[in-house]
Design a protein around this motif. Structure first.
Motif, short mmCIF file in Angstrom:
data_model
loop_
_atom_site.label_atom_id
_atom_site.label_comp_id
_atom_site.label_asym_id
_atom_site.label_seq_id
_atom_site.Cartn_x
_atom_site.Cartn_y
_atom_site.Cartn_z
N ALA A 32 0.82 -1.21 0.00
CA ALA A 32 0.00 0.00 0.00
C ALA A 32 0.86 1.26 0.00
O ALA A 32 0.47 2.28 -0.57
CB ALA A 32 -0.93 -0.01 1.22
N ILE A 33 2.03 1.19 0.61
CA ILE A 33 2.88 2.37 0.74
C ILE A 33 3.73 2.59 -0.52
O ILE A 33 4.04 3.72 -0.88
CB ILE A 33 3.76 2.24 1.99
N GLN A 34 4.10 1.54 -1.21
CA GLN A 34 5.01 1.65 -2.35
C GLN A 34 4.56 2.65 -3.41
O GLN A 34 5.37 3.47 -3.85
CB GLN A 34 5.24 0.28 -2.99
N PRO A 35 3.29 2.66 -3.87
CA PRO A 35 2.91 3.65 -4.88
C PRO A 35 3.02 5.09 -4.38
O PRO A 35 3.43 5.98 -5.12
CB PRO A 35 1.44 3.31 -5.19
N ARG A 36 2.70 5.31 -3.10
CA ARG A 36 2.82 6.66 -2.56
C ARG A 36 4.26 7.10 -2.50
O ARG A 36 4.59 8.26 -2.79
CB ARG A 36 2.19 6.72 -1.16
N VAL A 37 5.16 6.20 -2.13
CA VAL A 37 6.58 6.52 -2.07
C VAL A 37 7.11 6.84 -3.47
O VAL A 37 7.86 7.80 -3.67
CB VAL A 37 7.37 5.36 -1.43
N LEU A 38 6.68 6.06 -4.45
CA LEU A 38 7.11 6.30 -5.83
C LEU A 38 6.62 7.66 -6.32
O LEU A 38 7.38 8.41 -6.93
CB LEU A 38 6.60 5.18 -6.73
N MET A 39 5.36 7.98 -6.06
CA MET A 39 4.82 9.27 -6.49
C MET A 39 5.54 10.42 -5.79
O MET A 39 5.81 11.46 -6.40
CB MET A 39 3.32 9.34 -6.21
N ASN A 40 5.86 10.24 -4.51
CA ASN A 40 6.57 11.26 -3.77
C ASN A 40 7.95 11.49 -4.37
O ASN A 40 8.38 12.64 -4.53
CB ASN A 40 6.67 10.84 -2.31
N ARG A 41 8.65 10.41 -4.72
CA ARG A 41 9.98 10.54 -5.33
C ARG A 41 9.91 11.24 -6.67
O ARG A 41 10.72 12.12 -6.97
CB ARG A 41 10.61 9.16 -5.49
N ILE A 42 8.93 10.88 -7.49
CA ILE A 42 8.77 11.51 -8.80
C ILE A 42 8.47 13.00 -8.64
O ILE A 42 9.02 13.84 -9.35
CB ILE A 42 7.66 10.80 -9.61
N TYR A 43 7.60 13.34 -7.68
CA TYR A 43 7.27 14.74 -7.43
C TYR A 43 8.50 15.55 -7.06
O TYR A 43 8.74 16.62 -7.61
CB TYR A 43 6.22 14.83 -6.31
N TYR A 44 9.30 15.03 -6.14
CA TYR A 44 10.47 15.79 -5.70
C TYR A 44 11.56 15.85 -6.76
O TYR A 44 12.30 16.83 -6.84
CB TYR A 44 11.01 15.23 -4.37
N GLN A 45 11.67 14.84 -7.61
CA GLN A 45 12.63 14.91 -8.72
C GLN A 45 12.21 16.00 -9.70
O GLN A 45 13.04 16.78 -10.18
CB GLN A 45 12.71 13.57 -9.45
N GLU A 46 10.91 16.07 -10.00
CA GLU A 46 10.41 17.11 -10.91
C GLU A 46 10.59 18.49 -10.29
O GLU A 46 10.99 19.45 -10.97
CB GLU A 46 8.94 16.84 -11.23
N ARG A 47 10.33 18.60 -9.01
CA ARG A 47 10.49 19.87 -8.32
C ARG A 47 11.95 20.31 -8.35
O ARG A 47 12.25 21.49 -8.58
CB ARG A 47 10.02 19.69 -6.87
N GLN A 48 12.87 19.38 -8.13
CA GLN A 48 14.29 19.70 -8.16
C GLN A 48 14.70 20.17 -9.55
O GLN A 48 15.45 21.13 -9.70
CB GLN A 48 15.11 18.49 -7.75
N ARG A 49 14.18 19.51 -10.59
CA ARG A 49 14.50 19.89 -11.96
C ARG A 49 14.03 21.31 -12.25
O ARG A 49 14.76 22.11 -12.85
CB ARG A 49 13.85 18.91 -12.94
N ILE A 50 12.83 21.64 -11.81
CA ILE A 50 12.29 22.99 -12.04
C ILE A 50 13.13 24.04 -11.31
O ILE A 50 13.47 25.09 -11.88
CB ILE A 50 10.81 23.05 -11.59
N PHE A 51 13.48 23.76 -10.05
CA PHE A 51 14.27 24.74 -9.30
C PHE A 51 15.68 24.90 -9.86
O PHE A 51 16.23 26.00 -9.85
CB PHE A 51 14.33 24.37 -7.81
N GLU A 52 16.27 23.83 -10.38
CA GLU A 52 17.58 23.96 -11.01
C GLU A 52 17.50 24.80 -12.27
O GLU A 52 18.39 25.61 -12.54
CB GLU A 52 18.15 22.58 -11.31
N PHE A 53 16.42 24.65 -13.04
CA PHE A 53 16.23 25.48 -14.23
C PHE A 53 16.07 26.95 -13.83
O PHE A 53 16.71 27.83 -14.42
CB PHE A 53 15.00 25.01 -15.02
N LEU A 54 15.24 27.21 -12.81
CA LEU A 54 15.05 28.59 -12.36
C LEU A 54 16.34 29.19 -11.81
O LEU A 54 16.61 30.38 -12.01
CB LEU A 54 13.94 28.65 -11.29
#
Length: 79
Positions: A32-54
């Motif tokens: 039950a936790i695995q999909p939430r952990v995966l989505m959380n990791r994807i979210y933070y990777q995308e967030r990091q990519r956006i902040f590095e671009f900015l």
């Protein structure tokens, strides 16, 4: 003596059943936790990519602003 022996065997069976229930519960929680952990990791990777671009955009703006400021200060002395 046989009764204690039978009781001991019954206790071991109950322990095994309880252990299996605990393992089943933990595996279900993990699944039950695995999909939430995966989505959380994807979210933070995308967030990091956006902040590095900015951050890169801000560096470019800072370099251009600094160059413009130095050119305005130095221009009257050069002319």
């Amino acid at each position: 003596m046989d009764k204690t022996r039978i009781k001991g065997v019954a206790d071991q069976g109950e322990r095994a059943t309880h252990r299996e229930a605990v393992v089943r519960y933990l595996l279900n929680r993990r699944c039950a936790i695995q999909p939430r952990v995966l989505m959380n990791r994807i979210y933070y990777q995308e967030r990091q990519r956006i902040f590095e671009f900015l951050e890169g955009v801000i560096k470019v703006i800072a370099i251009l602003g600094g160059s413009l400021a130095f050119s305005n200060i130095a221009a009257p002395w050069l002319v």
